[in-house]
Every structure is written in structure tokens, then in C-alpha cells.
Design a protein around this motif. Structure first.
Motif, PDB file in Angstrom:
ATOM      1  N   GLU A  65       0.814  -1.218   0.000  1.00  0.00           N
ATOM      2  CA  GLU A  65       0.000   0.000   0.000  1.00  0.00           C
ATOM      3  C   GLU A  65       0.852   1.275   0.000  1.00  0.00           C
ATOM      4  OE1 GLU A  65      -0.645  -2.481   2.498  1.00  0.00           O
ATOM      5  OE2 GLU A  65      -1.999  -3.390   1.041  1.00  0.00           O
ATOM      6  N   ASP A  66       2.113   1.161   0.381  1.00  0.00           N
ATOM      7  CA  ASP A  66       2.992   2.335   0.417  1.00  0.00           C
ATOM      8  C   ASP A  66       3.306   2.789  -1.001  1.00  0.00           C
ATOM      9  OD1 ASP A  66       3.115   2.296   3.185  1.00  0.00           O
ATOM     10  OD2 ASP A  66       4.974   1.146   3.245  1.00  0.00           O
ATOM     11  N   THR A  67       3.138   4.074  -1.231  1.00  0.00           N
ATOM     12  CA  THR A  67       3.448   4.619  -2.550  1.00  0.00           C
ATOM     13  C   THR A  67       4.927   4.979  -2.629  1.00  0.00           C
ATOM     14  OG1 THR A  67       3.017   6.897  -1.871  1.00  0.00           O
ATOM     15  CG2 THR A  67       1.135   5.623  -2.733  1.00  0.00           C
ATOM     16  N   GLU A  68       5.409   5.109  -3.843  1.00  0.00           N
ATOM     17  CA  GLU A  68       6.805   5.509  -4.036  1.00  0.00           C
ATOM     18  C   GLU A  68       7.030   6.907  -3.450  1.00  0.00           C
ATOM     19  OE1 GLU A  68      10.250   5.669  -7.448  1.00  0.00           O
ATOM     20  OE2 GLU A  68       8.160   5.717  -8.093  1.00  0.00           O
ATOM     21  N   GLU A  69       6.038   7.789  -3.572  1.00  0.00           N
ATOM     22  CA  GLU A  69       6.166   9.139  -3.027  1.00  0.00           C
ATOM     23  C   GLU A  69       6.345   9.103  -1.507  1.00  0.00           C
ATOM     24  OE1 GLU A  69       3.661   8.299  -5.257  1.00  0.00           O
ATOM     25  OE2 GLU A  69       4.758   9.187  -6.925  1.00  0.00           O
ATOM     26  N   LEU A  70       5.611   8.202  -0.838  1.00  0.00           N
ATOM     27  CA  LEU A  70       5.751   8.047   0.605  1.00  0.00           C
ATOM     28  C   LEU A  70       7.163   7.575   0.961  1.00  0.00           C
ATOM     29  CD1 LEU A  70       4.330   7.913   3.453  1.00  0.00           C
ATOM     30  CD2 LEU A  70       4.042   5.491   2.974  1.00  0.00           C
ATOM     31  N   VAL A  71       7.662   6.612   0.229  1.00  0.00           N
ATOM     32  CA  VAL A  71       9.001   6.082   0.465  1.00  0.00           C
ATOM     33  C   VAL A  71      10.053   7.173   0.234  1.00  0.00           C
ATOM     34  CG1 VAL A  71      10.723   4.438  -0.392  1.00  0.00           C
ATOM     35  CG2 VAL A  71       8.356   3.699  -0.015  1.00  0.00           C
ATOM     36  N   LEU A  72       9.903   7.945  -0.839  1.00  0.00           N
ATOM     37  CA  LEU A  72      10.854   9.024  -1.113  1.00  0.00           C
ATOM     38  C   LEU A  72      10.817  10.068  -0.006  1.00  0.00           C
ATOM     39  CD1 LEU A  72      10.379   9.504  -4.957  1.00  0.00           C
ATOM     40  CD2 LEU A  72      12.227   8.316  -3.778  1.00  0.00           C
ATOM     41  N   GLY A  73       9.622  10.372   0.495  1.00  0.00           N
ATOM     42  CA  GLY A  73       9.496  11.315   1.608  1.00  0.00           C
ATOM     43  C   GLY A  73      10.193  10.813   2.858  1.00  0.00           C
ATOM     44  N   GLN A  74      10.033   9.509   3.144  1.00  0.00           N
ATOM     45  CA  GLN A  74      10.722   8.920   4.296  1.00  0.00           C
ATOM     46  C   GLN A  74      12.229   9.025   4.133  1.00  0.00           C
ATOM     47  OE1 GLN A  74       9.294   4.898   4.349  1.00  0.00           O
ATOM     48  NE2 GLN A  74       7.529   5.387   5.647  1.00  0.00           N
ATOM     49  N   ALA A  75      12.710   8.726   2.940  1.00  0.00           N
ATOM     50  CA  ALA A  75      14.155   8.784   2.674  1.00  0.00           C
ATOM     51  C   ALA A  75      14.684  10.201   2.863  1.00  0.00           C
ATOM     52  CB  ALA A  75      14.457   8.278   1.267  1.00  0.00           C
ATOM     53  N   GLU A  76      13.944  11.192   2.392  1.00  0.00           N
ATOM     54  CA  GLU A  76      14.410  12.573   2.525  1.00  0.00           C
ATOM     55  C   GLU A  76      14.391  13.031   3.981  1.00  0.00           C
ATOM     56  OE1 GLU A  76      12.430  14.989  -0.435  1.00  0.00           O
ATOM     57  OE2 GLU A  76      13.409  13.873  -2.063  1.00  0.00           O
ATOM     58  N   GLU A  77      13.413  12.570   4.762  1.00  0.00           N
ATOM     59  CA  GLU A  77      13.407  12.876   6.195  1.00  0.00           C
ATOM     60  C   GLU A  77      14.612  12.242   6.881  1.00  0.00           C
ATOM     61  OE1 GLU A  77       9.661  11.681   7.915  1.00  0.00           O
ATOM     62  OE2 GLU A  77       8.531  13.029   6.617  1.00  0.00           O
ATOM     63  N   LEU A  78      14.919  11.009   6.521  1.00  0.00           N
ATOM     64  CA  LEU A  78      16.077  10.324   7.090  1.00  0.00           C
ATOM     65  C   LEU A  78      17.379  11.009   6.676  1.00  0.00           C
ATOM     66  CD1 LEU A  78      14.946   6.634   6.530  1.00  0.00           C
ATOM     67  CD2 LEU A  78      15.177   7.803   8.738  1.00  0.00           C
ATOM     68  N   ALA A  79      17.456  11.460   5.426  1.00  0.00           N
ATOM     69  CA  ALA A  79      18.655  12.157   4.949  1.00  0.00           C
ATOM     70  C   ALA A  79      18.848  13.461   5.714  1.00  0.00           C
ATOM     71  CB  ALA A  79      18.545  12.438   3.448  1.00  0.00           C
ATOM     72  N   ALA A  80      17.769  14.214   5.903  1.00  0.00           N
ATOM     73  CA  ALA A  80      17.847  15.478   6.642  1.00  0.00           C
ATOM     74  C   ALA A  80      18.335  15.228   8.068  1.00  0.00           C
ATOM     75  CB  ALA A  80      16.484  16.168   6.651  1.00  0.00           C
ATOM     76  N   ALA A  81      17.782  14.203   8.710  1.00  0.00           N
ATOM     77  CA  ALA A  81      18.185  13.874  10.083  1.00  0.00           C
ATOM     78  C   ALA A  81      19.647  13.449  10.137  1.00  0.00           C
ATOM     79  CB  ALA A  81      17.286  12.779  10.640  1.00  0.00           C
ATOM     80  N   ALA A  82      20.097  12.692   9.147  1.00  0.00           N
ATOM     81  CA  ALA A  82      21.487  12.221   9.124  1.00  0.00           C
ATOM     82  C   ALA A  82      22.466  13.387   8.977  1.00  0.00           C
ATOM     83  CB  ALA A  82      21.682  11.220   7.991  1.00  0.00           C
ATOM     84  N   ILE A  83      22.141  14.343   8.115  1.00  0.00           N
ATOM     85  CA  ILE A  83      23.021  15.498   7.916  1.00  0.00           C
ATOM     86  C   ILE A  83      23.055  16.355   9.179  1.00  0.00           C
ATOM     87  CG2 ILE A  83      23.348  17.643   6.601  1.00  0.00           C
ATOM     88  CD1 ILE A  83      24.195  15.012   5.153  1.00  0.00           C
ATOM     89  N   ARG A  84      21.895  16.538   9.797  1.00  0.00           N
ATOM     90  CA  ARG A  84      21.869  17.307  11.053  1.00  0.00           C
ATOM     91  C   ARG A  84      22.655  16.603  12.152  1.00  0.00           C
ATOM     92  NH1 ARG A  84      15.900  18.518  10.072  1.00  0.00           N
ATOM     93  NH2 ARG A  84      15.973  20.566   9.104  1.00  0.00           N
ATOM     94  N   LYS A  85      22.560  15.267  12.194  1.00  0.00           N
ATOM     95  CA  LYS A  85      23.299  14.502  13.204  1.00  0.00           C
ATOM     96  C   LYS A  85      24.805  14.671  13.019  1.00  0.00           C
ATOM     97  CE  LYS A  85      23.732   9.941  15.261  1.00  0.00           C
ATOM     98  NZ  LYS A  85      23.335   8.539  15.213  1.00  0.00           N
ATOM     99  N   LEU A  86      25.228  14.820  11.770  1.00  0.00           N
ATOM    100  CA  LEU A  86      26.646  15.055  11.486  1.00  0.00           C
ATOM    101  C   LEU A  86      27.068  16.487  11.820  1.00  0.00           C
ATOM    102  CD1 LEU A  86      27.030  13.194   8.072  1.00  0.00           C
ATOM    103  CD2 LEU A  86      27.963  12.506  10.288  1.00  0.00           C
ATOM    104  N   GLY A  87      26.092  17.350  12.092  1.00  0.00           N
ATOM    105  CA  GLY A  87      26.405  18.731  12.441  1.00  0.00           C
ATOM    106  C   GLY A  87      26.261  19.709  11.303  1.00  0.00           C
ATOM    107  N   GLY A  88      25.629  19.300  10.210  1.00  0.00           N
ATOM    108  CA  GLY A  88      25.481  20.181   9.060  1.00  0.00           C
ATOM    109  C   GLY A  88      24.040  20.551   8.788  1.00  0.00           C
ATOM    110  N   GLU A  89      23.845  21.350   7.776  1.00  0.00           N
ATOM    111  CA  GLU A  89      22.516  21.701   7.274  1.00  0.00           C
ATOM    112  C   GLU A  89      22.492  21.376   5.789  1.00  0.00           C
ATOM    113  OE1 GLU A  89      19.789  22.583   8.866  1.00  0.00           O
ATOM    114  OE2 GLU A  89      20.832  22.509  10.783  1.00  0.00           O
ATOM    115  N   TYR A  90      21.303  21.296   5.227  1.00  0.00           N
ATOM    116  CA  TYR A  90      21.140  20.821   3.852  1.00  0.00           C
ATOM    117  C   TYR A  90      20.171  21.711   3.085  1.00  0.00           C
ATOM    118  CZ  TYR A  90      16.672  19.364   5.570  1.00  0.00           C
ATOM    119  OH  TYR A  90      15.417  19.400   6.112  1.00  0.00           O
TER     120      TYR A  90
END
Length: 110
Positions: A65-90
Motif C-alpha cells: 500500500e505504500d506509494t513511491e512518493e511516501l518512500v521518497l518522503g521517508q528517505a528525505e526525512e532520514l537524509a535530513a536527520a542524518a546530515i543534522r546529526k553530522l552537524g550540518g545543514e542541507y
């Protein structure tokens, strides 16, 4: 309940960084070298010491039931969190995905 797994790569640019953020990211750059890139559920962030762009790779399990758009949104949220965890902004995130269940493997003749 069956599902699939998406292989997602998110590309982005580093936003304006302070001198302190820049120094911290440069110090960590060896841990985020392109040769360490992997698609895993644990995620991988890679970037070069020039701190212009980065790539984030992840495997995301999904239901039918998960759409590709939902998956891409999850990935971008995870990417944002990962960059912030490293101490950067995106900025300027863009993602592409592959549904691994739809990959066909051609086998050589037997």
C-alpha cells in the motif's frame, strides 16, 4: 502481509555552514568516503571534503500500500536527520528509488 524494499538514493547540497560546522564535517569526511557507500537499512551518507554535495543511501521496507512518493518522503526525512546529526545543514534534496521486487535478473544460458 507481503511487501517490498526500495533502494533509495537522496542527493543534496550542504547549506551555508559555519566555520565550526565546516571543520567538524571535514574532520569526519574520511568516515563518509564514497568507497564506503552502501544501501542498507542502517543508512550511508557520503560527501567530499569540499562540502558542496552529499549522497544518502538507504533501503526502506514498504508494504504494497505504500506509494513511491511516501518512500521518497521517508528517505528525505532520514537524509535530513542524518546530515543534522553530522552537524550540518542541507538544501535541494532530490531522491530516486528502485523497487527491488521489480528487478529482473537475466541468467546466462545453461
Amino acid at each position: 502481509m507481503s511487501g517490498t524494499t526500495y533502494q533509495v538514493i537522496t542527493h543534496g547540497k550542504f547549506a551555508e555552514l559555519t566555520d565550526e560546522q565546516r571543520a567538524s564535517l571535514i574532520d569526519q569526511a574520511g568516515e563518509h568516503d564514497l568507497f564506503k557507500a552502501r544501501f542498507t537499512e542502517e543508512r550511508t551518507v557520503t560527501y567530499e571534503p569540499a562540502l558542496l554535495t552529499f549522497a544518502f543511501r538507504v533501503l526502506i521496507p514498504a508494504t504494497e500500500e505504500d506509494t513511491e512518493e511516501l518512500v521518497l518522503g521517508q528517505a528525505e526525512e532520514l537524509a535530513a536527520a542524518a546530515i543534522r546529526k553530522l552537524g550540518g545543514e542541507y538544501r535541494d534534496l532530490r531522491s530516486v528509488s528502485t523497487d527491488l521486487s521489480k528487478i529482473k535478473v537475466k541468467r546466462k544460458g545453461r
